[in-house]
Design a protein around this motif. Structure first.
Motif, PDB file in Angstrom:
ATOM      1  N   ASN A   7      44.655  13.869  43.973  1.00 17.47           N
ATOM      2  CA  ASN A   7      45.418  14.532  45.035  1.00 17.47           C
ATOM      3  C   ASN A   7      46.710  13.783  45.336  1.00 17.47           C
ATOM      4  N   VAL A   8      46.625  12.449  45.388  1.00 16.15           N
ATOM      5  CA  VAL A   8      47.813  11.628  45.633  1.00 16.15           C
ATOM      6  C   VAL A   8      48.812  11.819  44.493  1.00 16.15           C
ATOM      7  N   CYS A   9      48.317  11.864  43.257  1.00 15.50           N
ATOM      8  CA  CYS A   9      49.184  12.073  42.101  1.00 15.50           C
ATOM      9  C   CYS A   9      49.927  13.407  42.211  1.00 15.50           C
ATOM     10  N   ALA A  10      49.197  14.457  42.584  1.00 12.55           N
ATOM     11  CA  ALA A  10      49.819  15.779  42.708  1.00 12.55           C
ATOM     12  C   ALA A  10      50.919  15.750  43.766  1.00 12.55           C
ATOM     13  N   TYR A  11      50.628  15.114  44.891  1.00  4.32           N
ATOM     14  CA  TYR A  11      51.593  15.009  45.988  1.00  4.32           C
ATOM     15  C   TYR A  11      52.858  14.263  45.536  1.00  4.32           C
ATOM     16  N   LEU A  12      52.665  13.090  44.908  1.00  4.15           N
ATOM     17  CA  LEU A  12      53.812  12.277  44.503  1.00  4.15           C
ATOM     18  C   LEU A  12      54.573  12.903  43.340  1.00  4.15           C
ATOM     19  N   GLN A  13      53.858  13.574  42.455  1.00  5.53           N
ATOM     20  CA  GLN A  13      54.525  14.245  41.337  1.00  5.53           C
ATOM     21  C   GLN A  13      55.468  15.328  41.884  1.00  5.53           C
ATOM     22  N   ASP A  14      55.020  16.038  42.914  1.00 12.39           N
ATOM     23  CA  ASP A  14      55.864  17.045  43.565  1.00 12.39           C
ATOM     24  C   ASP A  14      57.128  16.426  44.154  1.00 12.39           C
ATOM     25  N   GLN A  15      57.042  15.156  44.555  1.00 13.62           N
ATOM     26  CA  GLN A  15      58.187  14.454  45.147  1.00 13.62           C
ATOM     27  C   GLN A  15      59.090  13.823  44.083  1.00 13.62           C
ATOM     28  N   GLY A  16      58.699  13.989  42.813  1.00 11.27           N
ATOM     29  CA  GLY A  16      59.533  13.485  41.728  1.00 11.27           C
ATOM     30  C   GLY A  16      59.158  12.109  41.195  1.00 11.27           C
ATOM     31  N   TYR A  17      57.942  11.635  41.517  1.00 14.68           N
ATOM     32  CA  TYR A  17      57.500  10.320  41.032  1.00 14.68           C
ATOM     33  C   TYR A  17      56.694  10.463  39.748  1.00 14.68           C
ATOM     34  N   LYS A  18      56.711   9.374  38.928  1.00 13.56           N
ATOM     35  CA  LYS A  18      55.926   9.339  37.688  1.00 13.56           C
ATOM     36  C   LYS A  18      54.548   8.768  38.020  1.00 13.56           C
ATOM     37  N   VAL A  19      53.530   9.558  37.772  1.00 16.04           N
ATOM     38  CA  VAL A  19      52.176   9.165  38.157  1.00 16.04           C
ATOM     39  C   VAL A  19      51.190   9.367  37.017  1.00 16.04           C
ATOM     40  N   ARG A  20      50.069   8.682  37.141  1.00 15.03           N
ATOM     41  CA  ARG A  20      48.959   8.837  36.200  1.00 15.03           C
ATOM     42  C   ARG A  20      47.682   8.606  36.998  1.00 15.03           C
ATOM     43  N   ASN A  21      46.694   9.442  36.781  1.00 12.24           N
ATOM     44  CA  ASN A  21      45.428   9.326  37.509  1.00 12.24           C
ATOM     45  C   ASN A  21      44.377   8.647  36.633  1.00 12.24           C
ATOM     46  N   MET A  22      43.690   7.638  37.189  1.00 14.87           N
ATOM     47  CA  MET A  22      42.591   7.013  36.453  1.00 14.87           C
ATOM     48  C   MET A  22      41.344   7.878  36.642  1.00 14.87           C
ATOM     49  N   VAL A  23      40.993   8.616  35.598  1.00 12.08           N
ATOM     50  CA  VAL A  23      39.846   9.516  35.682  1.00 12.08           C
ATOM     51  C   VAL A  23      38.547   8.719  35.698  1.00 12.08           C
ATOM     52  N   GLY A  24      37.596   9.207  36.506  1.00 15.10           N
ATOM     53  CA  GLY A  24      36.315   8.514  36.615  1.00 15.10           C
ATOM     54  C   GLY A  24      36.309   7.471  37.718  1.00 15.10           C
ATOM     55  N   GLY A  25      37.503   7.002  38.100  1.00 18.48           N
ATOM     56  CA  GLY A  25      37.628   6.066  39.214  1.00 18.48           C
ATOM     57  C   GLY A  25      36.817   4.797  39.044  1.00 18.48           C
ATOM     58  N   MET A  26      36.591   4.130  40.167  1.00 13.24           N
ATOM     59  CA  MET A  26      35.872   2.856  40.139  1.00 13.24           C
ATOM     60  C   MET A  26      34.408   3.038  39.759  1.00 13.24           C
ATOM     61  N   LEU A  27      33.886   4.247  39.855  1.00 10.14           N
ATOM     62  CA  LEU A  27      32.500   4.497  39.426  1.00 10.14           C
ATOM     63  C   LEU A  27      32.355   4.216  37.931  1.00 10.14           C
ATOM     64  N   GLU A  28      33.422   4.461  37.174  1.00  9.27           N
ATOM     65  CA  GLU A  28      33.357   4.255  35.714  1.00  9.27           C
ATOM     66  C   GLU A  28      34.001   2.963  35.264  1.00  9.27           C
ATOM     67  N   TRP A  29      34.657   2.250  36.189  1.00  2.27           N
ATOM     68  CA  TRP A  29      35.332   1.005  35.825  1.00  2.27           C
ATOM     69  C   TRP A  29      34.309  -0.083  35.547  1.00  2.27           C
ATOM     70  N   ASP A  30      34.360  -0.667  34.343  1.00  8.02           N
ATOM     71  CA  ASP A  30      33.424  -1.750  34.042  1.00  8.02           C
ATOM     72  C   ASP A  30      34.155  -3.043  33.704  1.00  8.02           C
ATOM     73  N   GLY A  31      35.460  -3.061  34.010  1.00  7.11           N
ATOM     74  CA  GLY A  31      36.240  -4.280  33.774  1.00  7.11           C
ATOM     75  C   GLY A  31      36.114  -5.226  34.960  1.00  7.11           C
ATOM     76  N   LYS A  32      36.997  -6.225  34.990  1.00  8.91           N
ATOM     77  CA  LYS A  32      37.001  -7.215  36.079  1.00  8.91           C
ATOM     78  C   LYS A  32      37.392  -6.560  37.398  1.00  8.91           C
ATOM     79  N   VAL A  33      36.904  -7.137  38.488  1.00  7.84           N
ATOM     80  CA  VAL A  33      37.356  -6.738  39.822  1.00  7.84           C
ATOM     81  C   VAL A  33      37.691  -8.000  40.606  1.00  7.84           C
ATOM     82  N   GLU A  34      38.544  -7.838  41.615  1.00  7.44           N
ATOM     83  CA  GLU A  34      38.863  -8.991  42.469  1.00  7.44           C
ATOM     84  C   GLU A  34      38.720  -8.605  43.918  1.00  7.44           C
TER      85      GLU A  34
END
Length: 99
Positions: free
Chosen positions: A72-99
């Motif tokens: 949703n944030v990506c759609a909003y910012l894209q409408d405002q002319g920003y370059k965006v990319r959405n991380m699909v799956g979110g933190m539920l699928e993230w298995d890398g490092k966290v801080e």
């Protein structure tokens, strides 16, 4: 159409040392459980008041728990002319490092 990146692709880019602009849009209690290293935290509801943080010449990767809010944030910012990319799956699928 919102450009997407998978958790695996993002992990690979970070491991390769790429400098990425990551933004986590979850709530405070959610980010307390850990964020992708190097991520800026701006809650979804605070994005409109923080547009001066974003640079239209840079691409930002947005992260949330499952990929819905960040989409949703990506759609909003894209409408405002920003370059965006959405991380699909979110933190539920993230298995890398966290801080």
């Amino acid at each position: 159409m919102i450009p997407e990146i998978t958790t695996e692709e993002l992990k690979q880019k970070l491991e390769n040392g790429e400098k990425l602009a990551l933004v986590d849009v979850r709530e405070d209690d959610e980010v307390a459980t850990g964020m992708v290293p190097g991520t800026k935290h701006i809650k979804m509801g605070e994005i409109p008041n923080n547009l001066d943080y974003f640079d239209k010449d840079k691409e930002y990767i947005f992260i949330c728990r499952s990929g819905g809010r960040s989409g949703n944030v990506c759609a909003y910012l894209q409408d405002q002319g920003y370059k965006v990319r959405n991380m699909v799956g979110g933190m539920l699928e993230w298995d890398g490092k966290v801080e």
